[in-house]
Design a protein around this motif. Structure first.
Motif, short mmCIF file in Angstrom:
data_model
loop_
_atom_site.label_atom_id
_atom_site.label_comp_id
_atom_site.label_asym_id
_atom_site.label_seq_id
_atom_site.Cartn_x
_atom_site.Cartn_y
_atom_site.Cartn_z
N ASP A 450 0.82 -1.21 0.00
CA ASP A 450 0.00 0.00 0.00
C ASP A 450 0.86 1.26 0.00
O ASP A 450 0.56 2.23 -0.70
N HIS A 486 -10.39 -1.80 2.56
CA HIS A 486 -9.85 -0.47 2.88
C HIS A 486 -8.72 -0.10 1.92
O HIS A 486 -8.60 1.06 1.50
N THR A 490 -8.85 3.24 -0.31
CA THR A 490 -7.81 4.27 -0.30
C THR A 490 -7.28 4.52 -1.71
O THR A 490 -6.96 5.65 -2.07
N THR A 559 -6.02 5.61 10.16
CA THR A 559 -7.23 5.47 9.35
C THR A 559 -8.42 6.16 10.03
O THR A 559 -9.22 6.82 9.38
N GLU A 562 -8.23 9.76 9.43
CA GLU A 562 -8.64 10.07 8.06
C GLU A 562 -10.16 10.05 7.92
O GLU A 562 -10.74 10.88 7.22
#
Length: 900
Positions: A450, A486, A490, A559, A562
């Motif tokens: 990621d 997730h 993202t 997260t 965010e």
């Protein structure tokens, strides 16, 4: 060896002299002397350090065996001034002690960026007393952590009476990269200088032989000496490259030594540190002793200096170690390990044991793991990765090998080696003894992928791991599938996101509902997305609360920050992100720091804290670049691009926008257009991207409401206006930004409605005092509308407020636009831009950053921590800035409207 006179080096000496002269005047700098082995780098460095008697000199030489020990190079340089650490501020002193291996066992780990600050503080303090020269020979062999610190310090010597001078070898050595530090390449000697060297050193050789040696040496001073000595001993002319010739010459000389002396030289080569006590203790157990040094010194291979045994040249050490047989190398490494019995030598002992081990060994692997954790405490990610990787290779069980490979992968990722990290974690996956262990490894693999913006790889490893454990451990599988969703969310991959949610439902996993909430948070109206995000925030404790892996837990908290940001709760997002940043620093969770700083900077920007956001994003971008975290680089570049647009800094905008996400870059460019009143251009940009957030919807509403749309297709324009209305309608109807957007769109159909909406927007702003920029935008929009309605007196009140608000933030295009409107209303502010706006023209970029933070009430120490400067340097910049601003103390800064 070269004579004391440095033949052919007048120009090189002049370059170094210029650097040192500038440092004496308070304009510090750094220089890397580069060249092939034997070209004279060491001789030049020794000449300079011996001649400059008015300087404090900190010197050291990089050695290959210690390149795996974090901050070993820094310790070498600072060993003379360890007693001065107590003079530093408490935090700096403790940090440096921990990094140098002098701290207490219960001290917190040394954050590498605090180490750089502490080193800069020490350098600044030493240079304040007397000009300082830091000289490092063979810098290419320094450990990565020390090099990073030296590079950081080198780039911040502009106001310090200090110079950094390093040498680096070309070829047959690791590449030395120090961005921002100038290079100076030492050229080969011309024929006249080469003949002068031979006349001084080998005048007894016939003229024709000297001419042959000059031709063979190719301008290399060391080759001139070695080849002439070889000819004197009757050896034939050399063939092949100079470097190979020199190495063979040294190898022949080592081979000609008596057995005991050759053994002692091999021990010294394997040790590499030059510590005479260690080398002689190890050699004694093998039958060699101090008396055997004489032959090595006579052969000009080794020399004894105080308590150190030094090779005449690094190539001698390489030749001696390379000439030893495998059996001899294993023997001397075992002897060295046995000689290193002191607690402070545990790490060196572990590496010698590893070098002496040919098979798997649980004890040696455990010793290396201990070394890795020592390196982690000292802040050396590269060393952590190397120690864990070697420990994995020596591990006796698949479980231990897997665990250590994963630890190595994480450290490599933190050190900015993503390819190495992915290779290590893929190795770990091959050895996982159980599906549960494979699931944990998959999580680490996914995080690394990621960070490199490889969502497809992340999704695959997570769903594969979930499939392997779904039947036996639904809870673990649920967490894996949610993280897969997730990752897709993202990366804005809606198909993968929905696919993950469907897997969770099909396998009846406990996170299925959360995965579907994530799907809803990624599509639909803005209201639906906010609702889904708030539901996810209620799930956060279940989703992230049970994680026993601390870096992964901090990722989960990032997260959550965010989600708060995207749900519109910017203050809570800032609080959570700041907590993560503090924890990541304290726990040396380096891989978490840049992503957390990205969320923190975004939250600060949305709260109107522009100076803080710029400092946070600048630090985060540097960290993300160092660790090669592509996704964080993109996010942080987006924040800096938007800040540059608001400030009208087209140069910075051009630098950051290409590295940002397309949406962030487009909105930044549109923001610049809006600031300059180029509404039609803004519309053309904004229709190509989404308008999901209040900021984006408000920008589109203003662009549409104020554009001339000359020549635009009527149908197209109608669709664009409807899109803007839908975007604004999806916002919180009580929010100030939403009300401003509604007012702008109402201007064309109802003056009364627009007036009422603007008034309600300003009332809402009164309840949101932190939104300085958005309040100024509302004042400007309302003031423009009032002026066009010929209500000039009312307009001036709002336009004056807009000017003040924009200039307090340094938003130059917006303040210029507000001033233009104010003049059109019949009023002009005397003297042009106010002080806050004029700061941009009067202060240097560094002074602007420091003054802006000082105006918020931060101390010099706090500012230094944010900008990685010493408190003394911060004070120096403030001292220079005060006269430019017409103030005499920091207490007066707040009244200038500089805080952002």
């Amino acid at each position: 060896m070269q004579s004391e006179q440095l033949w052919g080096r007048a120009g090189d000496l002049a370059t170094v002299a210029e650097l040192l002269a500038s440092a004496r005047q308070g304009e510090g700098g750094a220089l890397v002397l580069r060249g092939e082995a034997g070209i004279g780098k060491t001789a030049l460095l020794r000449h300079v350090t011996a001649q400059e008697n008015d300087l404090t000199v900190l010197s050291g030489t990089g050695v290959e065996p210690e390149s795996a020990l974090p901050f070993s190079g820094l310790h070498l340089l600072l060993r003379r001034v360890e007693h001065r650490l107590d003079e530093l501020a408490g935090e700096h002193a403790a940090t440096l002690r921990q990094a140098l291996g002098l701290g207490r066992p219960d001290d917190p780990p040394a954050d590498r960026h605090r180490v750089t600050l502490a080193t800069l503080a020490l350098v600044t303090a030493l240079a304040a007393e007397r000009p300082l020269l830091v000289a490092v020979d063979d810098a290419h062999w320094l450990d990565r952590a020390s090099l990073d610190v030296l590079g950081f310090v080198a780039r911040r010597l502009g106001t310090v009476r200090a110079a950094l001078l390093l040498t680096a070898r070309d070829g047959h050595a690791p590449a030395l990269s120090l961005p921002g530090v100038a290079d100076h390449r030492l050229p080969t000697l011309g024929d006249d200088d080469a003949h002068a060297v031979l006349a001084a050193h080998a005048g007894d050789l016939p003229g024709h032989v000297r001419r042959q040696v000059v031709a063979e040496a190719q301008g290399n001073p060391l080759a001139l000496h070695e080849l002439s000595a070889a000819r004197r001993q009757g050896h034939p002319a050399a063939t092949g490259p100079v470097q190979s010739t020199l190495r063979l010459s040294f190898a022949d000389r080592v081979a000609a030594l008596p057995h005991a002396t050759r053994l002692l030289v091999t021990v010294a080569a394997a040790d590499g540190t030059g510590d005479a006590a260690t080398v002689l203790a190890a050699a004694t157990t093998l039958g060699a002793g101090p008396a055997d040094l004489t032959a090595a010194e006579r052969a000009e291979l080794l020399e004894f200096r105080e308590t150190r045994l030094e090779f005449r040249h690094p190539l001698v050490r390489a030749a001696a170690y390379g000439a030893a047989s495998v059996t001899e190398r294993l023997t001397v490494h075992r002897a060295l390990a046995a000689a290193l019995t002191a607690p402070e030598d545990a790490d060196r002992r572990a590496w010698h044991l590893a070098s002496a081990t040919t098979g798997r060994d649980a004890d040696v692997a455990a010793a290396l793991e201990s070394t890795a954790e020592h390196a982690r405490a000292r802040g050396g990610s590269v060393a952590v990765a190397s120690a864990y990787e070697r420990a994995a290779a020596l591990s006796t069980t698949a479980c231990e090998r897997t665990r250590r490979l994963v630890a190595a992968a994480r450290a490599a990722a933190d050190a900015g080696q993503p390819d190495r990290a992915l290779d290590l974690v893929r190795q770990a996956e091959r050895y996982c003894p159980t599906p549960a262990a494979g699931a944990w490894t998959a999580m680490i693999h996914a995080v690394i992928a990621d960070d490199q913006d490889r969502p497809g790889e992340s999704y695959r490893v997570l769903t594969d791991a979930a499939h392997a454990v779904a039947a036996d451990d639904p809870e673990l599988a649920g967490g894996l599938v949610f993280w897969a969703a997730h990752s897709a969310w993202t990366a804005n991959e809606p198909a993968l996101m929905e696919q993950a949610a469907q897997l969770a439902r099909r396998w009846e996993l406990p996170t299925a509902s959360s995965a579907w909430r994530l799907v809803r948070a990624g599509r639909g109206t803005a209201t639906a997305r906010r609702s889904a995000l708030r539901e996810l925030l209620t799930d956060a404790g279940t989703l992230f609360g049970g994680c026993c892996d601390r870096p992964l837990a901090l990722r989960g908290r990032t997260t959550v920050a965010e989600w708060h940001l995207l749900a519109g709760d910017h203050l809570q997002a800032r609080t959570v992100a700041d907590d993560v940043v503090r924890a990541a620093r304290a726990e040396c969770a380096a891989g978490v720091l840049a992503p957390a700083l990205a969320v923190l900077a975004d939250a600060e920007l949305r709260l109107g804290l522009h100076a803080q956001a710029r400092a946070t994003a600048t630090e985060g971008l540097r960290l993300a670049e160092e660790s090669s975290q592509a996704r964080a680089v993109s996010a942080l570049s987006g924040v800096l691009a938007r800040l540059a647009a608001l400030a009208g800094d087209t140069e910075a905008l051009s630098a950051h926008a290409p590295r940002a996400d397309v949406g962030d870059a487009t909105h930044a460019l549109a923001s610049l257009d809006l600031g300059h009143g180029r509404h039609d251009a803004a519309v053309q940009r904004l229709v190509t991207v989404s308008a999901d957030t209040p900021r984006d919807a408000a920008d589109l509403a203003e662009a549409v409401a104020r554009a001339h749309h000359t020549g635009a297709d009527a149908s197209w324009w109608h669709d664009v206006r409807e899109r803007a209305e839908r975007a604004v309608a999806g916002l919180d109807p009580a929010g100030a930004v939403a009300l401003r957007g509604l007012a702008l769109l109402a201007e064309a159909r109802s003056a009364e409605e627009a007036d009422a909406l603007f008034t309600r927007a300003l009332d809402a702003h009164d309840a949101e005092p932190r939104q300085v920029f958005e309040r100024a935008r509302t004042d400007l929009a309302y003031g423009e509308w009032l002026r066009r309605r010929r209500r000039a007196t009312e307009a001036r009140t709002h336009l004056r407020a807009a000017v003040t608000g924009f200039e307090s933030l340094g938003a130059r295009p917006w303040s210029a636009r507000a001033r233009t409107e104010l003049r059109a209303s019949g009023e002009s502010l005397v003297g042009g831009p106010t002080r806050a706006a004029d700061v941009e023209a009067r202060l240097t970029p560094q002074e602007r950053r420091i003054v802006g933070l000082a105006a918020t009430g931060l101390s010099n120490r706090d500012i230094g921590t944010r900008l990685f400067l010493s408190p003394r340097t911060v004070g120096y910049h403030l001292y220079k800035a005060y006269p430019k601003l017409g103030v005499s103390s920091r207490g007066e800064l707040a009244g200038l409207g500089l805080a952002g």
